[in-house]
Structure formats: structure tokens, C-alpha cells
Design a protein around this motif. Structure first.
Motif, PDB file in Angstrom:
ATOM      1  N   LEU A  48       0.250  -2.083  -5.692  1.00 21.21           N
ATOM      2  CA  LEU A  48      -0.730  -1.402  -4.930  1.00 21.21           C
ATOM      3  C   LEU A  48      -1.971  -1.407  -6.179  1.00 21.21           C
ATOM      4  O   LEU A  48      -3.348  -1.506  -5.880  1.00 21.21           O
ATOM      5  CB  LEU A  48      -0.534   0.008  -4.852  1.00 21.21           C
ATOM      6  N   ALA A  49      -1.642  -1.470  -7.596  1.00 16.76           N
ATOM      7  CA  ALA A  49      -2.789  -1.387  -8.527  1.00 16.76           C
ATOM      8  C   ALA A  49      -3.380  -2.817  -8.286  1.00 16.76           C
ATOM      9  O   ALA A  49      -4.624  -2.759  -8.650  1.00 16.76           O
ATOM     10  CB  ALA A  49      -2.157  -1.061  -9.670  1.00 16.76           C
TER      11      ALA A  49
ATOM     12  N   PRO B 181      -8.001  -6.262   4.518  1.00 13.26           N
ATOM     13  CA  PRO B 181      -6.658  -5.762   5.400  1.00 13.26           C
ATOM     14  C   PRO B 181      -5.339  -5.971   4.564  1.00 13.26           C
ATOM     15  O   PRO B 181      -4.391  -5.099   4.700  1.00 13.26           O
ATOM     16  CB  PRO B 181      -6.466  -6.855   6.547  1.00 13.26           C
ATOM     17  N   ARG B 182      -5.233  -6.563   3.640  1.00  8.09           N
ATOM     18  CA  ARG B 182      -3.967  -6.808   2.886  1.00  8.09           C
ATOM     19  C   ARG B 182      -3.815  -5.562   1.961  1.00  8.09           C
ATOM     20  O   ARG B 182      -2.506  -4.786   1.748  1.00  8.09           O
ATOM     21  CB  ARG B 182      -4.178  -8.104   1.903  1.00  8.09           C
ATOM     22  N   ALA B 183      -4.964  -5.089   1.486  1.00  8.97           N
ATOM     23  CA  ALA B 183      -4.950  -4.022   0.544  1.00  8.97           C
ATOM     24  C   ALA B 183      -4.633  -2.662   1.306  1.00  8.97           C
ATOM     25  O   ALA B 183      -3.868  -1.573   0.940  1.00  8.97           O
ATOM     26  CB  ALA B 183      -6.298  -3.779  -0.397  1.00  8.97           C
ATOM     27  N   VAL B 184      -5.402  -2.540   2.437  1.00  6.11           N
ATOM     28  CA  VAL B 184      -5.005  -1.403   3.432  1.00  6.11           C
ATOM     29  C   VAL B 184      -3.581  -1.334   3.877  1.00  6.11           C
ATOM     30  O   VAL B 184      -2.953  -0.283   3.750  1.00  6.11           O
ATOM     31  CB  VAL B 184      -5.800  -1.307   4.419  1.00  6.11           C
TER      32      VAL B 184
ATOM     33  N   LEU C 275      -9.506  -5.493  -4.426  1.00  9.62           N
ATOM     34  CA  LEU C 275     -10.901  -4.720  -3.674  1.00  9.62           C
ATOM     35  C   LEU C 275     -11.858  -4.567  -4.301  1.00  9.62           C
ATOM     36  O   LEU C 275     -13.130  -4.983  -3.970  1.00  9.62           O
ATOM     37  CB  LEU C 275     -10.349  -3.489  -3.137  1.00  9.62           C
ATOM     38  N   LEU C 276     -12.045  -4.227  -5.725  1.00  6.43           N
ATOM     39  CA  LEU C 276     -13.072  -4.063  -6.490  1.00  6.43           C
ATOM     40  C   LEU C 276     -13.750  -5.555  -6.848  1.00  6.43           C
ATOM     41  O   LEU C 276     -14.892  -5.500  -7.037  1.00  6.43           O
ATOM     42  CB  LEU C 276     -12.602  -3.309  -7.791  1.00  6.43           C
ATOM     43  N   LYS C 277     -12.762  -6.512  -7.029  1.00  5.30           N
ATOM     44  CA  LYS C 277     -13.394  -7.724  -7.352  1.00  5.30           C
ATOM     45  C   LYS C 277     -14.259  -8.233  -6.096  1.00  5.30           C
ATOM     46  O   LYS C 277     -15.192  -8.855  -6.341  1.00  5.30           O
ATOM     47  CB  LYS C 277     -12.203  -8.694  -7.788  1.00  5.30           C
TER      48      LYS C 277
ATOM     49  N   ALA D 108     -11.971   0.975  -1.975  1.00  2.00           N
ATOM     50  CA  ALA D 108     -11.098   1.192  -2.949  1.00  2.00           C
ATOM     51  C   ALA D 108     -10.703   2.656  -3.319  1.00  2.00           C
ATOM     52  O   ALA D 108      -9.613   3.113  -3.923  1.00  2.00           O
ATOM     53  CB  ALA D 108     -11.500   0.366  -4.270  1.00  2.00           C
ATOM     54  N   LEU D 109     -11.633   3.570  -2.677  1.00  2.00           N
ATOM     55  CA  LEU D 109     -11.322   4.847  -3.339  1.00  2.00           C
ATOM     56  C   LEU D 109     -10.068   5.661  -2.391  1.00  2.00           C
ATOM     57  O   LEU D 109      -9.497   6.297  -3.240  1.00  2.00           O
ATOM     58  CB  LEU D 109     -12.590   5.731  -2.539  1.00  2.00           C
ATOM     59  N   HIS D 110      -9.780   5.254  -1.316  1.00  6.42           N
ATOM     60  CA  HIS D 110      -8.483   5.863  -0.856  1.00  6.42           C
ATOM     61  C   HIS D 110      -7.297   5.387  -1.600  1.00  6.42           C
ATOM     62  O   HIS D 110      -6.408   6.364  -2.037  1.00  6.42           O
ATOM     63  CB  HIS D 110      -8.505   5.504   0.650  1.00  6.42           C
ATOM     64  N   PRO D 111      -6.881   4.242  -1.683  1.00  9.22           N
ATOM     65  CA  PRO D 111      -5.717   3.615  -2.496  1.00  9.22           C
ATOM     66  C   PRO D 111      -5.816   4.363  -3.761  1.00  9.22           C
ATOM     67  O   PRO D 111      -4.676   4.706  -4.598  1.00  9.22           O
ATOM     68  CB  PRO D 111      -5.739   2.387  -2.446  1.00  9.22           C
TER      69      PRO D 111
END
Length: 408
Positions: A384-385, A365-368, A391-393, A400-403
């Protein structure tokens, strides 16, 4: 005979009778396993079976009166259940559990099987509260204790493996993003359950339904949504016949899987049913209210989404659980973007730092939310990077595809 290593079970070979400690460990394992060699036609053991099932599978929080019995091991088992009940209030930590176990063992050393049960419960509770570091430590305690029990009872090693360890090991593997290991653990647990299909205790049907739900979680995160939906529907159907108090979780998970497929109306109906079950049992409502907001938002019902999010925020404040608000914060950002609410976005951006300590599954949720704030020009690309890397970790590869697409 089951206490002896394979190939050495013939009394003619002169294998010695087990000592008192070995016999105690074997009987304790039998109590936890709720299976032979104990005869559960005994009134005493039948009552234990009912109490144990209510505690560990129906997740009862009702205090169990410690029963006085000439069977000292059984009385000790009841004291353990009372200890476990005490850890189900509030938000316990690993240190709380360690202190509670130490206090109990000051007067009496617990058999290894009882300690496995204790650490199984601690692992379960800590994953529920989001303390994944603590849960991993508790699970390591359980695995180390199980290894010691296998050494003490070499002829019962398979029985130790069925001591609920497969489910917890798989859950932790799932939270760590190790989906192949999670599925292998669930498969092992499924095979163990399949050994007891005929006349098995009702609590194992409860356990099987929860196993289906955990497997559905993995398939959902892998993007195999039809398979995930099939598994979770089987779990919901089975739980309808077992009075499982965690049925609301399975119905909520079905809602999430439907929402991922764009079926917002069907998802909302699932969330509403889950919410009703939680209200009936006086359970926290913030998470399901938040997901009702997500479903309304995805269906274009901005007013309803705002109402659900407001109710979720009120529920969180009532509980004093601000640290659990990441998914709500994420939804509020998406709603503010949809309404072009610049002032609201500014306020939500100021709260980004509150969610920095999140790890494991909680980074999603933090990344979104960060993606939405970046789209609004309120977070730099470098932030954002970093969220994409998190997300990947955490093995959120699809998410992770959308961001990634937005950023590049």
C-alpha cells in the motif's frame, strides 16, 4: 505577404517571391487551418472543409473517396485523411503509426502541416487507448514538425500555433500531472478560438466544447468541483447544438464530477444518458457500466451495483479487453467490502498482479483497489505504501490522502 518575416513584407524592399516548396507548405497549412488565405466559397474547398471537419472534429470513421483533382495538394490531403481513418480501427501502437506514415511517404513527401495533423491524431488515439508513453512520443514528433514549419514560414508562426497543438499539449500535460502547464495550454487554445468568434466554421464550436471538457478535467482533479461542474455543463450545453459524437464523454464527465460531490442519483442519470448515446452508436460500454456501478454503490444500492459490474465484466469479455478492467476491478473490491464477501475478496486479491503494469492516470484504480485489499488484510502495508508513492508520482495528491490516513 504572410510568408515573409514581420517588417519585411513590403514588395518595395525587394523581398523575393516564395519558392514552390515554401508556397506548398503555406497552402498545406491553410488547408489544415480551414482559414484564410484560402477562399472557402470555392465548391472544391467547401467540400474539403466539410470532409475535414467530419473527420477530425466529428471523428467520422467513414472512408473518404480519394478525389482526383488538378490540385495535387488537395488530393494528397485526402490520402492523408484515408490514412488517419485506418488508424481508428482496433488499438494502434506508435509503431503502427510510424509504419503507416512511412508507407505513404515512400511515394510522396507530405508537407509539414499534414505531418503535424497526422501526429496530432496519433497522439489523440494513443491517449484514448491508454498508451501514454506512445502518446508522448507522438506529441514530440508533432512539436518538432511544428518547429520546422515555423522556420520554413516565419511570418505564419502564429498560425502554426493554432494548428490544434494547444489542446493536445494540454491533454498530455494533464495526464502527466502538470496542471499549471495544462491550463496554460488550454488558455492559449481558448484565446486562439476567440479570434474567430464571428462567422467561424461549426467545427470550431465542437473544438471549443471539447476544450471546456478538458479544462473541467483539470479543475476536477484539483478538487475545484464547482468550477469543474460549471465548465462541463457549458460543454454539454454547447455540444447539444453541434451534434458532437463525443457528447457522451462530456455527459459522463459531468456524472463523475457530480459523484465526487456525493450526488449519486444525479450522477447515475448522467451515466444512463451517456450509456444510451454509446449504445446508439455501437460504442464500447464497459466504462460507463462500471461508473453506473460506482454510482449505485455510493448510493447504497448494492444489488444494482453488482448488476452493473456484472454487465461491465460481460462487455469487457465480449471485447476481449481484459487490460481495461482496472476501474471495474476497483469497484468490485469496494462492493465485496460492503457485502463482507471474503471469498470474493480473495479472488480479487489474486488479480492484483494483472494491474501492475499500469502507469500514469491508470494507477488510480489500482491504488484504490489495493487500499481495499489492505483493509481486508490481503495486502501488506509495504504494498500500500508503494501504491501511495505511485499516486503521488502521478499527481493524484487528493486521492492519496485516504490511503495515507488509513496506513498511518
Amino acid at each position: 505577404l504572410c510568408l515573409s518575416p514581420p517588417g519585411l513584407t513590403d514588395p518595395a524592399l525587394g523581398w523575393p517571391a516564395p519558392d514552390h516548396q515554401t508556397l506548398t507548405e503555406a497552402l498545406a497549412l491553410a488547408l489544415v487551418r480551414l482559414a484564410p488565405p484560402l477562399d472557402f466559397r470555392s465548391d472544391l474547398l467547401r467540400q474539403w472543409q466539410a470532409d475535414f471537419a467530419a473527420m477530425m472534429f466529428e471523428r467520422s470513421q467513414q472512408p473518404i473517396r480519394v478525389r482526383r483533382s488538378a490540385f495535387a495538394l488537395l488530393a494528397q490531403a485526402y490520402r492523408l485523411l484515408d490514412l488517419i481513418i485506418g488508424l481508428r480501427t482496433g488499438i494502434p501502437t506508435l509503431a503502427d503509426a510510424e509504419r503507416a506514415l512511412a508507407r505513404l511517404q515512400e511515394a510522396e513527401s507530405l508537407p509539414l502541416a499534414f505531418r503535424i495533423l497526422f501526429w496530432w491524431e496519433v497522439t489523440y488515439r494513443l491517449t484514448e487507448t491508454g498508451d501514454f508513453d506512445g502518446a508522448e512520443s507522438a506529441h514530440r514528433h508533432a512539436l518538432a514538425t511544428a518547429a520546422a514549419l515555423k522556420d520554413a514560414l516565419p511570418g505564419m508562426a502564429d498560425e502554426v500555433d493554432v494548428c490544434l497543438l494547444g489542446l493536445q499539449h494540454g491533454r498530455l500535460a494533464y495526464y502527466q500531472g502538470n496542471f499549471p502547464l495544462a491550463l496554460r495550454c488550454f488558455l492559449l487554445e481558448w484565446k486562439n478560438l476567440s479570434r474567430e468568434k464571428i462567422d467561424r466554421p461549426a467545427h470550431l464550436n465542437v473544438h471549443e466544447a471539447r476544450l471546456l471538457r478538458e479544462a473541467a478535467n483539470v479543475f476536477s482533479d484539483l478538487g475545484c468541483l464547482p468550477a469543474a461542474e460549471e465548465l462541463i455543463r457549458r460543454a454539454v450545453q454547447q455540444q447539444a447544438h453541434t451534434d458532437d459524437p463525443e457528447r457522451f464523454k462530456s455527459i459522463g464527465r459531468l456524472g463523475e464530477i457530480l459523484l465526487r460531490q456525493g450526488l449519486s442519483e444525479e450522477a447515475a442519470r448522467c451515466y444512463a444518458e451517456s450509456l444510451a448515446l454509446q449504445e446508439a452508436n455501437d460504442l464500447p460500454l464497459d466504462q460507463t457500466l462500471t461508473y453506473l456501478g460506482h454510482a449505485a454503490l455510493q448510493g447504497g444500492k448494492l444489488g444494482a451495483a453488482a448488476e452493473f459490474y456484472a454487465r461491465g465484466r460481460s462487455e469487457l469479455e465480449r471485447q476481449g479487453r481484459r487490460g481495461s478492467s482496472a476501474f471495474l476491478w476497483m469497484g468490485e473490491i469496494a462492493l465485496a467490502l460492503a457485502k463482507d464477501d471474503q471469498a470474493g475478496l480473495q479472488v480479487l486479491a489474486a488479480n492484483y498482479g494483472e494491474h501492475q503494469p499500469l502507469r500514469g492516470p491508470r494507477v488510480l484504480p489500482r491504488a484504490v483497489g489495493a487500499t481495499g485489499l489492505w483493509q481486508a488484510g490481503l495486502l501488506p502495508a509495504e504494498t500500500l505504501a508503494a501504491e501511495i508513492e505511485a499516486l503521488l508520482k502521478a499527481s493524484y495528491w487528493l486521492e492519496a490522502l485516504h490511503p495515507l490516513r488509513q496506513l498511518h
